[in-house]
Design an enzyme around this catalytic site. Structure first.
Site, short mmCIF file in Angstrom:
data_model
loop_
_atom_site.label_atom_id
_atom_site.label_comp_id
_atom_site.label_asym_id
_atom_site.label_seq_id
_atom_site.Cartn_x
_atom_site.Cartn_y
_atom_site.Cartn_z
NE ARG A 173 2.09 5.27 6.26
CZ ARG A 173 2.93 6.44 6.77
NH1 ARG A 173 3.94 5.89 7.50
NH2 ARG A 173 3.09 7.51 6.10
N GLY A 174 3.71 5.15 3.07
CA GLY A 174 4.76 6.38 2.89
C GLY A 174 5.46 6.09 1.54
CB ALA A 175 5.81 8.22 -1.44
NE ARG A 212 -1.99 2.96 -0.52
CZ ARG A 212 -1.45 3.87 0.63
NH1 ARG A 212 -0.46 3.58 1.32
NH2 ARG A 212 -2.28 4.93 0.52
CD GLN A 228 -1.72 7.85 7.53
OE1 GLN A 228 -2.77 8.48 8.04
NE2 GLN A 228 -2.01 7.39 6.33
CG ASP A 273 1.84 10.01 -1.48
OD1 ASP A 273 1.76 10.79 -0.52
OD2 ASP A 273 2.07 8.79 -1.14
CE LYS A 302 -2.25 9.98 3.69
NZ LYS A 302 -3.08 8.43 2.91
O1 MRU Z 1 -1.32 6.56 2.85
P1 MRU Z 1 -0.03 6.82 3.19
O2 MRU Z 1 0.30 6.64 4.72
O3 MRU Z 1 0.99 6.11 2.44
O4 MRU Z 1 0.42 8.31 2.79
C1 MRU Z 1 1.78 8.96 3.17
C2 MRU Z 1 1.83 10.25 2.60
O5 MRU Z 1 0.93 10.99 2.30
C3 MRU Z 1 3.21 10.82 2.98
O6 MRU Z 1 2.82 12.15 3.09
C4 MRU Z 1 4.04 10.69 1.76
O7 MRU Z 1 3.87 9.65 1.35
C5 MRU Z 1 5.39 11.00 1.90
S1 MRU Z 1 6.11 9.91 2.89
C6 MRU Z 1 7.76 10.55 3.20
#
Ligand code: MRU
Length: 374
Positions: free
Chosen positions: A60-62, A108, A223, A264, A275
């Protein structure tokens, strides 16, 4: 098994926290659902498994989602090879590619990096196909095509790591000393390595800034408590986990000197999806006169959107809210709303740190100047 590596990344800059690695047989994804208690890698060698890893948040994480999507396109096409009869028509091959795109694009919805990576892979696919004259695609041409997709996916990964190192450099100069609050996880686990907002924190610490980190636990997937705390412990950066609802009072007590988060999707006017809980932090920061920074690579900008209103916000299963560690935490029959993201208006953001430079308000103009012309 030999890991696929290219010499472009300096060994000293390569990351020792690996959200995934890729060898000739498969992509191995650290199952983040099990952290911090178990460090297990999931073997993703089919399109279905790659999609599952994104959908179920093993990864996960963009930026990480974008890189894994790109690798997923390669894995999916390689997998399709066995079912194809050569020579095959370009039309038939395009149909196969469209199938891969469709499958990955629905994993997603919010992180634009997923769609950005699909676009990059499609362009590489079309470039490679364009080089092959004739209507029919031979097995040899198909192999060359696969090779160019593999290279494109590796480039996307490397570019992300480089972008993180650049952002860390720019952002670390902005961070004051003292308590820095962050939300969710934006470190090596969420990216191609090093991290965005957490990368900035990491570099500031490496430069000797006296900082300590307030880690929002980030309900419901945790997270912050599970992943950011795990990374910070490995990096030996001082931190304390706080419940999400402690942030405001800590700000009032003067214990938060700056907030830094990732993103994201950032619209053309600077409105930023991140998030769930990020919006509330930005409002509290404004109220208390605390700088609020966003760190994100240019792959996270969606210049097709003029404002944050068009950003699709993922709604995840209510089970994530109603259960914790597999146990119910609410009366049977309770319902929950599980919005995974929110949108922070640009006017609440002090600056956006990108690999191309730091963007200050007015965002619409300055984003255009830096990203379109930069
Ligand atoms: O649902 P997630 O864990 O994928 O959400 C991640 C976030 O909101 C992060 O802050 C965002 O993707 C930036 S990651 C460098």
């Amino acid at each position: 098994m030999k890991e696929i590596k290219r010499p472009l990344i300096e060994p000293k800059e390569a990351d020792f926290i690996k959200a995934f690695y890729w060898d000739t047989s498969a992509l191995f994804i650290l199952d983040q659902r099990r952290l911090p208690s178990k460090e297990l890698y999931y073997r993703a060698d089919t399109l279905r498994k790659v999609r599952y890893s994104i959908r179920e948040m093993l990864v996960r994480g963009a930026p990480a989602i974008g890189i894994v999507t790109a690798i997923g396109v390669y894995i999916g096409l390689k997998e399709a090879q066995a079912k194809l009869t050569f020579p095959l028509t370009q039309k038939a091959l395009l149909r196969v590619f469209a199938g891969l795109e469709k499958s990955l694009s629905t994993a997603r919805p919010t992180a634009v990096n997923l769609f950005w990576a699909l676009k990059r892979m499609k362009e590489a696919f079309q470039r490679s196909l364009g080089k092959a004259p004739g209507e029919k695609v031979s097995k040899k041409t198909f192999k060359e095509l696969l090779e160019s997709l593999r290279n494109e996916a590796l480039s996307i990964w490397e570019e992300d790591l480089r972008a993180n190192l650049k952002m860390a450099e720019y952002g670390s100069d902005l961070l004051p000393e003292g308590g820095i609050l962050t939300h969710c996880n934006t470190g090596a686990l969420a990216t191609g390595g090093y991290g965005t907002a957490l990368g900035v924190i990491r570099r500031a610490f490496e430069k000797g800034k006296k900082i300590h980190i307030w880690v929002d636990e980030t309900r419901p997937f945790l997270q912050g408590a599970r992943l950011t705390a795990w990374e910070l412990s490995k990096l030996r950066i001082p931190f304390k986990i706080i419940t999400d609802n402690s942030a405001g009072y800590l700000m009032k007590r003067g214990e938060v000197k700056a907030i830094i988060v990732g993103a994201d999707r950032i619209a053309g006017n600077g409105d930023t999806a991140n998030k769930i809980g990020t919006y509330s932090l930005s409002v509290l920061a404004k109220e208390h006169g605390i700088p609020f920074y966003v760190a994100a690579p240019s792959s996270t900008f969606d210049l097709n959107l003029t404002s944050g209103e068009g950003i699709p916000v993922e709604v995840r299963s209510e089970r994530e809210v109603l259960f914790c560690g597999g146990r119910p935490i609410a009366p049977e029959g309770s319902q929950a709303l599980n919005l995974a993201f929110d949108v922070t208006p640009a006017e609440n953001i002090t600056a956006i740190i990108t690999e191309q430079g730091v963007i200050s308000p007015p965002y619409r103009q300055n984003i255009q100047n830096l990203l379109r012309d930069g």
